[in-house]
Design a protein around this motif. Structure first.
Motif, short mmCIF file in Angstrom:
data_model
loop_
_atom_site.label_atom_id
_atom_site.label_comp_id
_atom_site.label_asym_id
_atom_site.label_seq_id
_atom_site.Cartn_x
_atom_site.Cartn_y
_atom_site.Cartn_z
N GLY A 10 0.79 -1.22 0.00
CA GLY A 10 0.00 0.00 0.00
C GLY A 10 0.82 1.28 0.00
O GLY A 10 0.25 2.37 -0.05
N ILE A 11 2.14 1.17 0.03
CA ILE A 11 2.97 2.38 0.05
C ILE A 11 2.84 3.11 -1.29
O ILE A 11 2.77 2.48 -2.35
CB ILE A 11 4.45 2.03 0.35
CG1 ILE A 11 5.26 3.29 0.67
CG2 ILE A 11 5.08 1.23 -0.77
CD1 ILE A 11 6.66 3.01 1.20
N SER A 12 2.78 4.41 -1.23
CA SER A 12 2.68 5.20 -2.47
C SER A 12 4.06 5.28 -3.10
O SER A 12 5.10 5.09 -2.44
CB SER A 12 2.18 6.61 -2.17
OG SER A 12 3.17 7.35 -1.47
N TYR A 13 4.08 5.57 -4.39
CA TYR A 13 5.35 5.70 -5.09
C TYR A 13 6.18 6.82 -4.48
O TYR A 13 7.39 6.68 -4.27
CB TYR A 13 5.12 5.95 -6.58
CG TYR A 13 6.41 6.06 -7.35
CD1 TYR A 13 7.17 4.93 -7.62
CD2 TYR A 13 6.88 7.30 -7.79
CE1 TYR A 13 8.37 5.03 -8.31
CE2 TYR A 13 8.07 7.41 -8.48
CZ TYR A 13 8.82 6.26 -8.74
OH TYR A 13 9.99 6.37 -9.43
N SER A 14 5.53 7.92 -4.14
CA SER A 14 6.22 9.06 -3.54
C SER A 14 6.87 8.67 -2.22
O SER A 14 8.03 9.00 -1.96
CB SER A 14 5.24 10.21 -3.34
OG SER A 14 5.86 11.28 -2.67
N ASP A 15 6.12 7.97 -1.38
CA ASP A 15 6.68 7.53 -0.10
C ASP A 15 7.79 6.50 -0.31
O ASP A 15 8.78 6.48 0.43
CB ASP A 15 5.59 6.96 0.80
CG ASP A 15 4.70 8.04 1.39
OD1 ASP A 15 5.09 9.23 1.36
OD2 ASP A 15 3.62 7.69 1.89
N TRP A 16 7.62 5.63 -1.31
CA TRP A 16 8.67 4.65 -1.62
C TRP A 16 9.96 5.36 -2.00
O TRP A 16 11.05 4.99 -1.54
CB TRP A 16 8.23 3.72 -2.74
CG TRP A 16 9.39 2.95 -3.30
CD1 TRP A 16 9.99 3.13 -4.51
CD2 TRP A 16 10.13 1.92 -2.64
NE1 TRP A 16 11.05 2.26 -4.64
CE2 TRP A 16 11.16 1.51 -3.49
CE3 TRP A 16 10.01 1.31 -1.40
CZ2 TRP A 16 12.06 0.51 -3.16
CZ3 TRP A 16 10.92 0.31 -1.06
CH2 TRP A 16 11.93 -0.08 -1.94
N MET A 17 9.86 6.39 -2.81
CA MET A 17 11.06 7.13 -3.24
C MET A 17 11.74 7.80 -2.04
O MET A 17 12.96 7.80 -1.94
CB MET A 17 10.71 8.15 -4.32
CG MET A 17 10.23 7.53 -5.63
SD MET A 17 11.39 6.31 -6.33
CE MET A 17 12.78 7.35 -6.71
N LYS A 18 10.95 8.35 -1.13
CA LYS A 18 11.51 8.96 0.08
C LYS A 18 12.21 7.91 0.94
O LYS A 18 13.32 8.13 1.43
CB LYS A 18 10.42 9.65 0.90
CG LYS A 18 9.84 10.88 0.23
CD LYS A 18 8.65 11.39 1.03
CE LYS A 18 7.88 12.44 0.26
NZ LYS A 18 6.65 12.83 0.95
N LEU A 19 11.55 6.78 1.13
CA LEU A 19 12.12 5.69 1.92
C LEU A 19 13.41 5.18 1.29
O LEU A 19 14.42 4.98 1.97
CB LEU A 19 11.11 4.55 2.05
CG LEU A 19 11.58 3.31 2.80
CD1 LEU A 19 11.98 3.66 4.24
CD2 LEU A 19 10.51 2.24 2.77
#
Length: 55
Positions: A10-19
């Protein structure tokens, strides 16, 4: 590995990139710290390697 994949469900692409950026930076920091501790001390191994490439 499965538990990490499940935790990211469920992680968003934006949050994935930050992570990803944060994890990469932390690993790079830790690698940099370890590199500071490495010392050259195996003269014989270097001599063998040089002879291998020269011959």
């Amino acid at each position: 590995m499965d538990k990490y994949i499940e935790a990211l469900k469920g992680i968003s692409y934006s949050d994935w990139m930050k992570l990803q950026m944060c994890m990469n930076e932390e690993f790079s920091r830790q690698i940099g710290e370890v590199k500071k501790q490495i010392r050259f001390n195996d003269v014989e191994n270097v001599k063998r390697t040089i002879r291998h490439y020269i011959n």
